[in-house]
Design a protein around this motif. Structure first.
Motif, PDB file in Angstrom:
ATOM      1  N   LYS A  50      -2.327   9.786  -7.780  1.00 37.45           N
ATOM      2  CA  LYS A  50      -3.248   8.782  -8.319  1.00 37.45           C
ATOM      3  C   LYS A  50      -4.181   9.369  -9.379  1.00 37.45           C
ATOM      4  CE  LYS A  50      -3.951   5.092  -6.632  1.00 37.45           C
ATOM      5  NZ  LYS A  50      -3.482   3.710  -6.874  1.00 37.45           N
ATOM      6  N   SER A  62      -4.866   4.879   2.756  1.00 40.65           N
ATOM      7  CA  SER A  62      -4.344   3.714   2.047  1.00 40.65           C
ATOM      8  C   SER A  62      -4.856   3.636   0.625  1.00 40.65           C
ATOM      9  CB  SER A  62      -4.755   2.434   2.790  1.00 40.65           C
ATOM     10  OG  SER A  62      -4.390   1.300   2.034  1.00 40.65           O
ATOM     11  N   THR A  63      -3.947   3.370  -0.295  1.00 46.80           N
ATOM     12  CA  THR A  63      -4.305   3.031  -1.665  1.00 46.80           C
ATOM     13  C   THR A  63      -3.297   1.998  -2.149  1.00 46.80           C
ATOM     14  OG1 THR A  63      -4.744   3.888  -3.889  1.00 46.80           O
ATOM     15  CG2 THR A  63      -2.985   4.958  -2.652  1.00 46.80           C
ATOM     16  N   SER A  64      -3.738   1.072  -2.971  1.00 47.54           N
ATOM     17  CA  SER A  64      -2.863  -0.023  -3.395  1.00 47.54           C
ATOM     18  C   SER A  64      -1.842   0.437  -4.426  1.00 47.54           C
ATOM     19  CB  SER A  64      -3.698  -1.166  -3.992  1.00 47.54           C
ATOM     20  OG  SER A  64      -4.587  -1.676  -3.037  1.00 47.54           O
ATOM     21  N   GLY A  74       0.815  -1.202   0.000  1.00 46.27           N
ATOM     22  CA  GLY A  74       0.000   0.000   0.000  1.00 46.27           C
ATOM     23  C   GLY A  74       0.849   1.252   0.000  1.00 46.27           C
ATOM     24  N   SER A  79     -12.580  10.061  -4.342  1.00 43.53           N
ATOM     25  CA  SER A  79     -11.756   8.860  -4.326  1.00 43.53           C
ATOM     26  C   SER A  79     -12.335   7.804  -3.372  1.00 43.53           C
ATOM     27  CB  SER A  79     -10.343   9.219  -3.863  1.00 43.53           C
ATOM     28  OG  SER A  79     -10.377   9.647  -2.515  1.00 43.53           O
ATOM     29  N   ASN A  80     -11.791   6.607  -3.492  1.00 47.52           N
ATOM     30  CA  ASN A  80     -12.207   5.524  -2.595  1.00 47.52           C
ATOM     31  C   ASN A  80     -11.048   5.085  -1.708  1.00 47.52           C
ATOM     32  OD1 ASN A  80     -14.950   5.206  -3.408  1.00 47.52           O
ATOM     33  ND2 ASN A  80     -14.222   4.289  -5.308  1.00 47.52           N
ATOM     34  N   PHE A  81     -10.290   6.051  -1.218  1.00 48.82           N
ATOM     35  CA  PHE A  81      -9.216   5.721  -0.289  1.00 48.82           C
ATOM     36  C   PHE A  81      -9.818   5.104   0.974  1.00 48.82           C
ATOM     37  CE2 PHE A  81      -7.098   9.617  -2.234  1.00 48.82           C
ATOM     38  CZ  PHE A  81      -6.316   8.858  -3.088  1.00 48.82           C
ATOM     39  N   SER A  82      -9.092   4.165   1.565  1.00 44.97           N
ATOM     40  CA  SER A  82      -9.551   3.614   2.842  1.00 44.97           C
ATOM     41  C   SER A  82      -8.581   4.030   3.943  1.00 44.97           C
ATOM     42  CB  SER A  82      -9.661   2.087   2.763  1.00 44.97           C
ATOM     43  OG  SER A  82      -8.463   1.509   2.309  1.00 44.97           O
ATOM     44  N   ARG A 124      -0.386  -0.192  -7.736  1.00 42.46           N
ATOM     45  CA  ARG A 124      -0.798  -0.918  -8.936  1.00 42.46           C
ATOM     46  C   ARG A 124       0.353  -0.977  -9.935  1.00 42.46           C
ATOM     47  NH1 ARG A 124      -6.176  -1.927  -9.638  1.00 42.46           N
ATOM     48  NH2 ARG A 124      -7.554  -1.003  -8.097  1.00 42.46           N
ATOM     49  N   GLY A 179       0.580   5.312   1.353  1.00 43.12           N
ATOM     50  CA  GLY A 179      -0.282   6.116   2.211  1.00 43.12           C
ATOM     51  C   GLY A 179       0.432   7.213   2.960  1.00 43.12           C
TER      52      GLY A 179
END
Length: 204
Positions: A55, A141-143, A37, A62-65, A145, A39
């Motif tokens: 990103k 957190s974002t993956s 991840g 966004s869909n950050f967690s 890629r 972050g």
């Protein structure tokens, strides 16, 4: 900077070094129980904006967690949940899941926009959980890629470092990552929905 940490027993001195980078507004790349991840501290608006720009996303869309160290953060950032949802989350975390919950007013305003949800993740990985515990609040957190379509997520921390060292302030080598991301579970309605099938198989 590239540092090595071991999941079985993360070095406290190195953990503190990572949290200092986060407190200074730094971006880190770290291992989880699934893919690596990327972050930053969720309370640092400039760092969050930097990740979003990287990103190519607007923060509020966004869909950050949020990656948390334990279940205590649930009530910090989400509206009250039912006993059944709490039992479901408790049964499956720490683990390879992201639970989407209704956000409360503690979620920094720059995340919200028209969105009223927050993704909560507690990986089964001592390295990142120790870092967040030391920091005192979750991290964004974002993956990571991979542009290679065959290997969507980069798994080799040394290759990750070479690729992202000009952007990330610190990369943690916690051993090889995985290719499969977390399972995303939507808990915002009466019906529990699996939004994305990932590594985790939800236990009810």
């Amino acid at each position: 900077m590239l540092i090595r940490l071991f999941n079985e027993n993360p070095n406290p001195r190195e953990v503190r070094k990572v949290t200092e980078v986060l407190r200074d507004g730094g971006i880190i790349i770290y291992p989880t129980d699934t893919v690596y991840g990327l972050g930053c501290d969720i309370t640092n608006a400039k760092a969050v904006e930097k990740v979003a720009r990287f990103k190519g996303l607007k923060i509020e869309k966004s869909n950050f967690s949020f990656i948390c160290s334990d279940l205590s953060h649930l009530s910090d950032y989400s509206r009250p949940i039912s006993n059944s949802v709490f039992k479901l989350i408790k049964k499956n975390l720490p683990g390879p899941f992201t639970f989407i919950l209704e956000a409360n007013n503690n979620v920094p305003k720059y995340f919200k926009g028209k969105k009223k949800t927050v993704g909560i993740r507690i990986p089964d990985n001592n390295i990142i959980r120790d870092i967040i515990f030391e920091l005192g609040n979750p991290i964004l957190s974002t993956s990571i890629r991979d542009e290679d379509e065959i290997r969507e997520y980069t798994t080799d921390p040394e290759l990750i470092y070479e690729k992202y060292k000009d952007f990330a302030d610190l990369v943690i080598d916690g051993g090889p990552g995985e290719l499969t991301p977390s399972t995303i579970v939507d808990c915002t309605s009466d019906e529990i929905k699996i939004v994305r099938e990932g590594k985790g198989k939800l236990e009810f």
